[in-house]
Motif scaffolding. Structure first.
Motif, PDB file in Angstrom:
ATOM      1  N   SER A  46      42.805  46.351  40.717  1.00 35.35           N
ATOM      2  CA  SER A  46      42.122  46.537  39.439  1.00 35.35           C
ATOM      3  C   SER A  46      41.961  45.205  38.723  1.00 35.35           C
ATOM      4  O   SER A  46      42.932  44.473  38.533  1.00 35.35           O
ATOM      5  CB  SER A  46      42.935  47.509  38.568  1.00 35.35           C
ATOM      6  N   VAL A  47      40.737  44.896  38.359  1.00 39.32           N
ATOM      7  CA  VAL A  47      40.374  43.686  37.613  1.00 39.32           C
ATOM      8  C   VAL A  47      40.783  42.410  38.342  1.00 39.32           C
ATOM      9  O   VAL A  47      41.449  41.535  37.799  1.00 39.32           O
ATOM     10  CB  VAL A  47      40.924  43.687  36.169  1.00 39.32           C
ATOM     11  N   GLY A  48      40.367  42.340  39.612  1.00 39.14           N
ATOM     12  CA  GLY A  48      40.428  41.074  40.327  1.00 39.14           C
ATOM     13  C   GLY A  48      39.100  40.356  40.135  1.00 39.14           C
ATOM     14  O   GLY A  48      38.341  40.660  39.213  1.00 39.14           O
ATOM     15  N   THR A  49      38.794  39.425  41.018  1.00 42.72           N
ATOM     16  CA  THR A  49      37.521  38.707  40.929  1.00 42.72           C
ATOM     17  C   THR A  49      36.341  39.674  40.957  1.00 42.72           C
ATOM     18  O   THR A  49      35.418  39.572  40.152  1.00 42.72           O
ATOM     19  CB  THR A  49      37.389  37.710  42.104  1.00 42.72           C
ATOM     20  N   GLY A  51      36.328  42.687  40.119  1.00 40.68           N
ATOM     21  CA  GLY A  51      36.354  43.488  38.900  1.00 40.68           C
ATOM     22  C   GLY A  51      35.976  42.703  37.664  1.00 40.68           C
ATOM     23  O   GLY A  51      36.177  43.170  36.534  1.00 40.68           O
ATOM     24  N   GLU A  52      35.429  41.510  37.849  1.00 35.81           N
ATOM     25  CA  GLU A  52      34.933  40.651  36.773  1.00 35.81           C
ATOM     26  C   GLU A  52      36.028  40.228  35.785  1.00 35.81           C
ATOM     27  O   GLU A  52      35.835  40.197  34.565  1.00 35.81           O
ATOM     28  CB  GLU A  52      33.746  41.300  36.050  1.00 35.81           C
ATOM     29  N   SER A  53      37.172  39.869  36.336  1.00 36.58           N
ATOM     30  CA  SER A  53      38.286  39.411  35.498  1.00 36.58           C
ATOM     31  C   SER A  53      37.905  38.199  34.643  1.00 36.58           C
ATOM     32  O   SER A  53      38.470  37.998  33.564  1.00 36.58           O
ATOM     33  CB  SER A  53      39.497  39.066  36.369  1.00 36.58           C
ATOM     34  N   GLY A  81      45.245  42.787  38.944  1.00 35.97           N
ATOM     35  CA  GLY A  81      44.915  41.370  38.950  1.00 35.97           C
ATOM     36  C   GLY A  81      45.426  40.729  37.675  1.00 35.97           C
ATOM     37  O   GLY A  81      44.965  41.052  36.583  1.00 35.97           O
ATOM     38  N   THR A  82      46.392  39.831  37.790  1.00 35.02           N
ATOM     39  CA  THR A  82      47.002  39.228  36.605  1.00 35.02           C
ATOM     40  C   THR A  82      47.082  37.709  36.690  1.00 35.02           C
ATOM     41  O   THR A  82      47.855  37.082  35.968  1.00 35.02           O
ATOM     42  CB  THR A  82      48.414  39.810  36.345  1.00 35.02           C
ATOM     43  N   GLY A  83      46.289  37.117  37.546  1.00 40.09           N
ATOM     44  CA  GLY A  83      46.316  35.669  37.702  1.00 40.09           C
ATOM     45  C   GLY A  83      45.628  34.958  36.548  1.00 40.09           C
ATOM     46  O   GLY A  83      44.769  35.523  35.858  1.00 40.09           O
TER      47      GLY A  83
END
Length: 296
Positions: A46-49, A51-53, A81-83
């Motif tokens: 969820s919400v990686g690259t 996912g348009e983080s 996604g928390t990077g």
């Protein structure tokens, strides 16, 4: 294995569906989550690259993760996604993801500021020591302008809650080195769809895929065949979707995959600036791929 969730097989780097004005479409997100649960996808990122983080705000980022965790209701593992390129920000996001109930976190190498290898080590070590949640490293030098070496990865692999890496270098020499230098219980996941089968045949355990957004059931069959040593079967199955692996990157991800899902009737056309809807010159290429797979 040292990790709570094995993440063997095909996980999806899920898009964040949006209306034409860029507002997140949570109803479409629910349908996509169900689509992957029904298809047997291993886990959702969820919400990686994909996912348009890069273009969602911090509060919105966490809201999407929260919604995904709550709606999935433990029917499928959720990797948040928390990077970030700020270590303190990555720690804060990772803490929140843990609080929300994520099963693991995916942490990209810091981008733009180009840390040294020791800087990368200390960055990921600090996050791991600050938050007691399973963590996956993410090396994607084509986007971040920094490449984490196998030696740095192997050092980080000794930390208990750093459970694996998503390697999106597309360099098959890397997987062979990772197999040699990392512990056996360290997950080796591909992030490059075009080379995924070779990666898995060379000792990888699974992947986090863009193509899985479109053909999750088919890709899971490819991955499981490759992981189990059925190389010929994996290659044959993969040949049917290979054009997708290439064409979903005909423009910057997630532009093509969002257009493809729109044509499949699974979401609107919404995408956020500075990314735009797929260029007209490429739409027929994606549409042809979908038609050949009876998806449009």
């Amino acid at each position: 294995m040292k990790n709570k969730h094995s993440f063997i097989g095909s996980s999806v780097a899920l898009i964040t569906p949006m209306f034409d004005d860029g507002v997140v479409d949570y109803d479409a997100l629910n349908q996509l989550i169900d689509f992957h649960i029904d298809a047997g996808t291993t886990a959702i990122v969820s919400v990686g690259t994909t996912g348009e983080s890069a273009t969602v705000g911090v509060k919105e980022h966490l809201k999407i993760i929260d919604h995904t965790i709550k709606y999935s209701s433990q029917r499928i593992p959720i990797i948040a996604g928390t990077g970030a390129n700020s270590t303190s920000e990555a720690i804060d996001l990772t803490k929140e993801a843990k609080r929300l109930g994520a099963d693991a976190c995916l942490l990209v190498t810091p981008y733009y500021n180009k840390p040294t290898q020791e800087g990368l080590f200390q960055h990921f070590k600090s996050i791991a020591e600050s938050v007691a949640i399973d963590q996956l490293l993410y090396n994607v030098p084509g986007r971040t302008a920094v490449n984490m070496t196998v030696e740095t990865t192997a050092r980080l692999a000794e930390i208990d809650n750093i459970i694996g890496i998503k390697d999106a270098t597309g360099d098959l020499s890397v997987i062979k080195q990772l197999v040699k230098k990392c512990p056996e219980d360290f997950l080796l996941l591909t992030g490059d769809d075009a080379t995924a089968v070779d990666f898995l045949i060379s000792g990888g355990h699974g992947g986090i895929s863009v193509t899985a957004n479109i053909v999750p059931k088919e890709l899971q069959k490819v991955y499981l065949a490759a992981i189990s040593g059925q190389s010929d079967k994996a290659i044959e199955l993969n040949s049917k979707i290979y054009k997708l692996h290439k064409n979903l990157f005909i423009e910057s991800n997630p532009i093509p995959v969002k257009w493809a899902l729109h044509k499949m009737g699974k979401c609107g056309k919404g995408i956020r600036l500075p990314l735009l809807e797929l260029s007209n010159e490429f739409k027929s290429i994606i549409e042809r791929d979908l038609e050949e797979l009876n998806l449009a």
